[in-house]
Every structure is written in structure tokens, then in C-alpha cells.
Design a protein around this motif. Structure first.
Motif, PDB file in Angstrom:
ATOM      1  N   LEU A 104      -6.431   9.179 -14.127  1.00  0.00           N
ATOM      2  CA  LEU A 104      -6.163  10.135 -13.049  1.00  0.00           C
ATOM      3  C   LEU A 104      -5.017   9.750 -12.113  1.00  0.00           C
ATOM      4  O   LEU A 104      -4.369  10.622 -11.540  1.00  0.00           O
ATOM      5  N   PHE A 105      -4.764   8.426 -11.919  1.00  0.00           N
ATOM      6  CA  PHE A 105      -3.809   8.047 -10.881  1.00  0.00           C
ATOM      7  C   PHE A 105      -2.388   8.562 -11.099  1.00  0.00           C
ATOM      8  O   PHE A 105      -1.666   8.806 -10.109  1.00  0.00           O
ATOM      9  N   PRO A 106      -1.894   8.748 -12.356  1.00  0.00           N
ATOM     10  CA  PRO A 106      -0.532   9.268 -12.486  1.00  0.00           C
ATOM     11  C   PRO A 106      -0.330  10.626 -11.803  1.00  0.00           C
ATOM     12  O   PRO A 106       0.785  10.938 -11.364  1.00  0.00           O
ATOM     13  N   TYR A 107      -1.394  11.404 -11.681  1.00  0.00           N
ATOM     14  CA  TYR A 107      -1.268  12.720 -11.032  1.00  0.00           C
ATOM     15  C   TYR A 107      -1.118  12.589  -9.520  1.00  0.00           C
ATOM     16  O   TYR A 107      -0.709  13.547  -8.850  1.00  0.00           O
ATOM     17  N   LEU A 108      -1.450  11.421  -8.981  1.00  0.00           N
ATOM     18  CA  LEU A 108      -1.293  11.191  -7.548  1.00  0.00           C
ATOM     19  C   LEU A 108       0.137  10.810  -7.186  1.00  0.00           C
ATOM     20  O   LEU A 108       0.544  10.964  -6.031  1.00  0.00           O
ATOM     21  N   LEU A 109       0.875  10.271  -8.147  1.00  0.00           N
ATOM     22  CA  LEU A 109       2.235   9.796  -7.883  1.00  0.00           C
ATOM     23  C   LEU A 109       3.252  10.837  -8.351  1.00  0.00           C
ATOM     24  O   LEU A 109       4.117  10.572  -9.186  1.00  0.00           O
ATOM     25  N   GLN A 110       3.119  12.030  -7.810  1.00  0.00           N
ATOM     26  CA  GLN A 110       4.006  13.140  -8.157  1.00  0.00           C
ATOM     27  C   GLN A 110       4.721  13.628  -6.901  1.00  0.00           C
ATOM     28  O   GLN A 110       4.160  13.607  -5.809  1.00  0.00           O
ATOM     29  N   GLY A 111       5.957  14.092  -7.077  1.00  0.00           N
ATOM     30  CA  GLY A 111       6.700  14.665  -5.967  1.00  0.00           C
ATOM     31  C   GLY A 111       7.343  13.615  -5.087  1.00  0.00           C
ATOM     32  O   GLY A 111       7.050  12.422  -5.167  1.00  0.00           O
ATOM     33  N   GLN A 112       8.213  14.074  -4.217  1.00  0.00           N
ATOM     34  CA  GLN A 112       8.932  13.196  -3.313  1.00  0.00           C
ATOM     35  C   GLN A 112       8.146  12.973  -2.025  1.00  0.00           C
ATOM     36  O   GLN A 112       7.634  13.919  -1.420  1.00  0.00           O
ATOM     37  N   ARG A 113       8.008  11.714  -1.644  1.00  0.00           N
ATOM     38  CA  ARG A 113       7.385  11.305  -0.386  1.00  0.00           C
ATOM     39  C   ARG A 113       5.997  11.947  -0.228  1.00  0.00           C
ATOM     40  O   ARG A 113       5.649  12.473   0.830  1.00  0.00           O
ATOM     41  N   ASN A 114       5.229  11.877  -1.278  1.00  0.00           N
ATOM     42  CA  ASN A 114       3.877  12.417  -1.284  1.00  0.00           C
ATOM     43  C   ASN A 114       2.924  11.384  -0.669  1.00  0.00           C
ATOM     44  O   ASN A 114       2.256  10.626  -1.380  1.00  0.00           O
ATOM     45  N   PHE A 115       2.864  11.361   0.652  1.00  0.00           N
ATOM     46  CA  PHE A 115       2.063  10.356   1.349  1.00  0.00           C
ATOM     47  C   PHE A 115       0.580  10.471   1.009  1.00  0.00           C
ATOM     48  O   PHE A 115      -0.100   9.460   0.825  1.00  0.00           O
ATOM     49  N   THR A 116       0.082  11.690   0.917  1.00  0.00           N
ATOM     50  CA  THR A 116      -1.340  11.877   0.630  1.00  0.00           C
ATOM     51  C   THR A 116      -1.712  11.284  -0.727  1.00  0.00           C
ATOM     52  O   THR A 116      -2.686  10.533  -0.865  1.00  0.00           O
ATOM     53  N   GLY A 117      -0.929  11.628  -1.752  1.00  0.00           N
ATOM     54  CA  GLY A 117      -1.199  11.122  -3.088  1.00  0.00           C
ATOM     55  C   GLY A 117      -1.111   9.609  -3.167  1.00  0.00           C
ATOM     56  O   GLY A 117      -1.962   8.952  -3.783  1.00  0.00           O
ATOM     57  N   VAL A 118      -0.090   9.043  -2.523  1.00  0.00           N
ATOM     58  CA  VAL A 118       0.110   7.592  -2.557  1.00  0.00           C
ATOM     59  C   VAL A 118      -1.016   6.867  -1.827  1.00  0.00           C
ATOM     60  O   VAL A 118      -1.512   5.830  -2.297  1.00  0.00           O
ATOM     61  N   ILE A 119      -1.443   7.398  -0.683  1.00  0.00           N
ATOM     62  CA  ILE A 119      -2.525   6.756   0.072  1.00  0.00           C
ATOM     63  C   ILE A 119      -3.823   6.766  -0.737  1.00  0.00           C
ATOM     64  O   ILE A 119      -4.548   5.754  -0.798  1.00  0.00           O
ATOM     65  N   ILE A 120      -4.132   7.889  -1.375  1.00  0.00           N
ATOM     66  CA  ILE A 120      -5.330   7.955  -2.219  1.00  0.00           C
ATOM     67  C   ILE A 120      -5.223   6.957  -3.371  1.00  0.00           C
ATOM     68  O   ILE A 120      -6.182   6.238  -3.691  1.00  0.00           O
ATOM     69  N   PHE A 121      -4.041   6.902  -3.992  1.00  0.00           N
ATOM     70  CA  PHE A 121      -3.794   5.957  -5.083  1.00  0.00           C
ATOM     71  C   PHE A 121      -4.056   4.532  -4.640  1.00  0.00           C
ATOM     72  O   PHE A 121      -4.762   3.760  -5.318  1.00  0.00           O
ATOM     73  N   LEU A 122      -3.531   4.146  -3.486  1.00  0.00           N
ATOM     74  CA  LEU A 122      -3.661   2.765  -3.017  1.00  0.00           C
ATOM     75  C   LEU A 122      -5.082   2.452  -2.543  1.00  0.00           C
ATOM     76  O   LEU A 122      -5.626   1.392  -2.863  1.00  0.00           O
ATOM     77  N   VAL A 123      -5.697   3.356  -1.806  1.00  0.00           N
ATOM     78  CA  VAL A 123      -7.035   3.094  -1.274  1.00  0.00           C
ATOM     79  C   VAL A 123      -8.067   3.018  -2.403  1.00  0.00           C
ATOM     80  O   VAL A 123      -8.873   2.079  -2.462  1.00  0.00           O
ATOM     81  N   VAL A 124      -8.039   3.996  -3.309  1.00  0.00           N
ATOM     82  CA  VAL A 124      -8.984   3.967  -4.428  1.00  0.00           C
ATOM     83  C   VAL A 124      -8.712   2.769  -5.326  1.00  0.00           C
ATOM     84  O   VAL A 124      -9.632   2.067  -5.767  1.00  0.00           O
ATOM     85  N   GLY A 125      -7.436   2.506  -5.584  1.00  0.00           N
ATOM     86  CA  GLY A 125      -7.071   1.381  -6.441  1.00  0.00           C
ATOM     87  C   GLY A 125      -7.531   0.053  -5.872  1.00  0.00           C
ATOM     88  O   GLY A 125      -8.116  -0.777  -6.584  1.00  0.00           O
ATOM     89  N   PHE A 126      -7.317  -0.181  -4.576  1.00  0.00           N
ATOM     90  CA  PHE A 126      -7.717  -1.447  -3.982  1.00  0.00           C
ATOM     91  C   PHE A 126      -9.227  -1.524  -3.752  1.00  0.00           C
ATOM     92  O   PHE A 126      -9.791  -2.623  -3.693  1.00  0.00           O
ATOM     93  N   THR A 127      -9.884  -0.383  -3.633  1.00  0.00           N
ATOM     94  CA  THR A 127     -11.345  -0.388  -3.608  1.00  0.00           C
ATOM     95  C   THR A 127     -11.897  -0.922  -4.927  1.00  0.00           C
ATOM     96  O   THR A 127     -12.755  -1.813  -4.957  1.00  0.00           O
ATOM     97  N   LEU A 128     -11.384  -0.395  -6.023  1.00  0.00           N
ATOM     98  CA  LEU A 128     -11.816  -0.853  -7.346  1.00  0.00           C
ATOM     99  C   LEU A 128     -11.389  -2.291  -7.594  1.00  0.00           C
ATOM    100  O   LEU A 128     -12.099  -3.062  -8.251  1.00  0.00           O
ATOM    101  N   MET A 129     -10.233  -2.671  -7.054  1.00  0.00           N
ATOM    102  CA  MET A 129      -9.762  -4.047  -7.193  1.00  0.00           C
ATOM    103  C   MET A 129     -10.725  -5.018  -6.506  1.00  0.00           C
ATOM    104  O   MET A 129     -11.079  -6.072  -7.054  1.00  0.00           O
TER     105      MET A 129
END
Length: 442
Positions: free
Chosen positions: A334-359
Motif C-alpha cells: 500500500l505505501f507506494p500509493y502514499l508517495l504520489q504527487g508533489q509535496r504530498n504532506f499528508t501521504g508522506v506523514i502517513i507513510f512515515l508514521v505507519v512505517g515507523f510504528t511497524l518498525m
């Protein structure tokens, strides 16, 4: 009062001088400071390799090739780490945890400082790159003995029902080192110009690591040898050839441990190193902006390390890690769909928070799990070899592979790469018995 009464570990009474334990405060500092330095050094190098080293050490090739070459130097230390685990594991199981941890700290800290003093390509040409790789290799040897020794200092001093919680102490060095390193880069990039950062600013974090090394050296020279290792010495259970013995008796555990830990490396360097490069080159973020987002997400990482470790003491290491590896497979799709578009802060924040939670969930319990897979006489060697082989399998070339996949096949293939590592972890966990109740004194 006997140790058995307090901790459940069958040791002689604590009033015997040779079995006295360090305080919890000393255990926390001694185990955490080295891994904090380890991850500080690696994060500093990862950030510099992704943003500054392409211009400092590879100025005569295209930007893409320079980035790939720079990230390849990042992998040199990972290749050296198993060698370090052989060396420090041998002496850690033969003469003790304390002495080897002091040496590993000085070796990795000294080489990090030297990286900050290296001349650039315009001064020495290709020799500058060679010296960079040599320092990185030496750093990797020192790092090869660090984590496993720190994990043993924590877990071999722990009450039996809190080994995973104590094992979280060295794991917390990861977010601490990350926060200090990226925080320093963030401040430098706030007050220095891009030209100044290329000239001297990138060197400051490497030189500043000397402060952490001095603190770590002082703490570790004050600590005692772990009581379980002293018990093994008293019972003459130590071996003169721990490397031979660990490969003879515990090769299966080495393979299992390697695959369980490898995915945490792949995930971390996807989140912290590859995504930094990708965000700057493809998503329109500045380096400073993305570092700020990473620093926020790393707090989640720290909290989940502690929480997951407590859960591992209650429900078992295997159950917690099975849940995290299963969730990682879903996240990888699912994470590749979060890293779409220019300066997509919402997608990037979700990517990082969920990713580091699982980490955090995946990383916390391994501080106890890996040592528990091995007997005392080969525990330093076994845990160290597994951890550092995992570094090669999961991290050595993750930023390079992910960058190449994203450039040539798209970021969905970066997700597929992470997913394959998560599946390997899941399969390995299914072959491992629960270690929560093993007799750690054997």
C-alpha cells in the motif's frame, strides 16, 4: 535473598562480590549509549551519502550515478560487520562482554571522526573515495560487535520476566541516535547555506560523535561483567572456540535470526534513507523539510519499541513479531500509493508514521529474541553473527536497490522488495519456537 527469588534465574546469592549486578541506570546507559552512537554514525552517514557525498566525493559523474555510487559506499560498513561480529563475538564469549564492548565503541567512534576529517575529491581525487571506504570498513568492524554485546548487557542483567523490556534499552539507541543525527543536520541546514554545508557543514555530525564516544567510554569502563557470563566462567562453561561451536551447534538459529531481523533493516533504510532521496528528487521536498518530518516520526518509533517489548514479555516474542511481519506485507503493497504527487504532506506523514510504528513493533522484541536463541557460551557470537548478517541481507544495499527500482520500475517495486523481505521474516518466525520462557542461565 537469592537471585532466583528476585529474578527467577538460578544464580548464587547476590551478596557475593563476583555476582553483584549493575544498577538499572547503569545497564540502561551502558547498553543504550553504544547503539545510540552506532545509529548516530549510520544515520549521519546515510544522510550525508544521500545529499552531500554525491557532490563531495563523486562530482565528475551524473547526479543519478553519483547518488548510486555514494549509496554503495554506505553499504561497505555492512559488508564489514559480519567480520566484526566474528572477531568481537569470539572474544565476547571467551573473555567477556565488557572488554569487547569498550574496544568496539572506540573503533567505530574513531573511524567516524576520521570520516569528518577526510579531504574531498577535488583535493585527493580517487584517493579520497578509497579513504572514505577504508574508514567505513573499519567503522563496520567496530559496529559488528556493538549491538549483540549491548543486548547481552541488558538481557543478562534482566529479571526473567522482563528480558524483552530490558532488551529494549539498546533498541532505544536507534531512535535516539537518529534524532540526534538528523536534529543536528536540521540545525546546520537552518543556519548554514547550501555552499557552506558542502564545504564543511556535513562534517560537523561526524566530528560531534566524539562527545558520545567519550561518554560511552566512561560508562562502559565503570560497569561490571554480566552476572550470567561470570556464572558461566565459574562453572567453566565458556569455550575457547566459540565461533566453531556456534556454527556447529546453532547454525539453524543463525539463519532464523538473520531472516527475522533483516526485514527491520530493509524497512528502516527504506523509510530513513531511500525515502529521503526520493522525496527530494521526485516529490519536491527540501532536505530540511523531510528531515523535520522524519524527526517527528522517529518519536513514534521509540514509543513502539518500548510498548512492543512489554507486549513481548506478556504474550511472547513470536506472537508480536508474527503480527508485525504480517502487517508489513500489507504495508509494502500500500505505501507506494502514499508517495504520489508533489509535496504530498499528508501521504508522506502517513507513510512515515505507519512505517515507523511497524518498525518499532518489529524491532523492539528482537533485543530479547536473538540472545534467547543461543546458549550463554556462544550467545555473543550467535546473536552478533545473526544481527550483522541481517544487516547485509536487509540493509547493505537497500538504498541503492530501492533507488534503482524506483528509477527503472517505479516505487511499487520498492514495495515489492520490502514485501519479499517481510515474507522471509514470516516464514522464519513460523519455524522458531517461543523463547520467552527459556532458561537464560544455560
Amino acid at each position: 535473598m537469592t537471585t532466583a527469588t528476585k529474578t527467577g534465574v538460578n544464580l548464587p546469592t547476590l551478596n557475593q562480590p563476583d555476582l553483584a549486578r549493575d544498577s538499572v541506570k547503569t545497564v540502561i546507559l551502558a547498553s543504550m549509549i553504544g547503539t545510540a552512537i552506532e545509529f548516530f554514525d549510520f544515520y549521519a552517514y546515510g544522510t550525508a551519502a544521500a545529499t552531500y557525498f554525491p557532490k563531495v566525493f563523486f562530482p565528475e559523474v551524473t547526479t543519478t550515478i553519483a547518488t548510486l555510487l555514494s549509496l554503495l559506499t554506505f553499504g561497505v560498513a555492512f559488508v564489514a560487520r559480519p567480520l566484526g561480529s566474528f572477531i568481537f563475538g569470539h572474544f565476547g564469549d571467551k573473555v567477556g562482554r565488557k572488554k569487547t564492548l569498550v574496544v568496539s565503541l572506540l573503533l567505530m567512534g574513531g573511524s567516524t571522526v576520521l570520516i569528518g576529517l577526510l579531504p574531498d575529491y577535488h583535493t585527493l581525487g580517487i584517493l579520497a573515495v578509497i579513504l572514505l571506504c577504508v574508514c567505513r570498513f573499519i567503522q563496520g568492524i567496530g559496529l559488528g560487535g556493538e549491538w549483540s554485546g549491548a543486548a547481552l548487557v541488558a538481557t543478562e542483567n534482566a529479571p526473567e520476566d522482563k528480558r524483552a523490556f530490558y532488551g529494549a534499552f539498546p533498541e532505544l539507541g536507534a531512535p535516539l541516535g537518529f534524532f540526534l543525527s538528523n536534529g543536528l543536520f536540521f540545525l546546520l541546514e537552518t543556519f548554514l547555506t547550501p555552499s557552506q554545508m558542502l564545504t564543511f557543514g556535513w562534517r560537523v555530525p561526524f566530528l560531534a560523535s566524539a562527545v558520545l564516544v567519550v561518554v560511552g567510554f566512561w560508562v562502559r569502563t565503570k560497569m561490571q561483567e554480566t552476572p550470567l557470563f561470570r556464572q558461566a566462567q565459574a562453572k567453566q562453561l565458556t569455550t575457547k572456540s566459540p565461533l566453531t561451536l556456534v556454527f556447529k551447534t546453532s547454525w539453524r538459529q543463525i539463519v532464523q535470526g538473520t531472516l527475522i531481523v533483516a526485514v527491520t533493516y530493509t524497512l528502516f533504510y527504506t523509510l530513513a534513507t531511500w525515502s529521503l532521496t526520493y522525496a527530494i528528487t521526485s516529490l519536491g521536498f527540501s532536505n530540511r523539510e523531510y528531515l523535520f518530518l522524519l524527526m517527528g516520526a522517529i518519536i513514534v518509533f521509540a514509543v513502539l519499541i518500548v510498548y512492543a517489548s512489554k507486549l513481548a514479555d506478556i504474550f511472547g516474542r513470536r506472537r508480536v513479531l508474527l503480527a508485525s511481519s504480517s502487517a508489513l506485507i500489507i504495508f509494502s503493497l500500500l505505501f507506494p500509493y502514499l508517495l504520489q504527487g508533489q509535496r504530498n504532506f499528508t501521504g508522506v506523514i502517513i507513510f512515515l508514521v505507519v512505517g515507523f510504528t511497524l518498525m518499532g513493533i518489529a524491532f523492539g522484541p528482537v533485543g530479547a529474541l536473538l540472545p534467547e536463541l543461543f546458549k550463554t557460551e556462544v550467545r555473543y557470537s550467535g546473536a552478533g553473527i545473526s544481527y550483522n548478517l541481517a544487516a547485509i541481507v536487509g540493509a547493505a544495499f537497500t538504498p541503492t536497490i530501492a533507488t534503482w527500482l524506483a528509477d527503472n520500475w517505479g516505487i511499487k517495486f520498492v514495495g515489492l522488495y520490502l514485501g519479499i523481505m517481510a515474507v522471509a521474516c514470516l516464514i522464519s518466525l513460523l519455524t522458531v519456537k517461543e523463547t520467552k520462557d527459556v532458561d537464560f542461565s544455560e
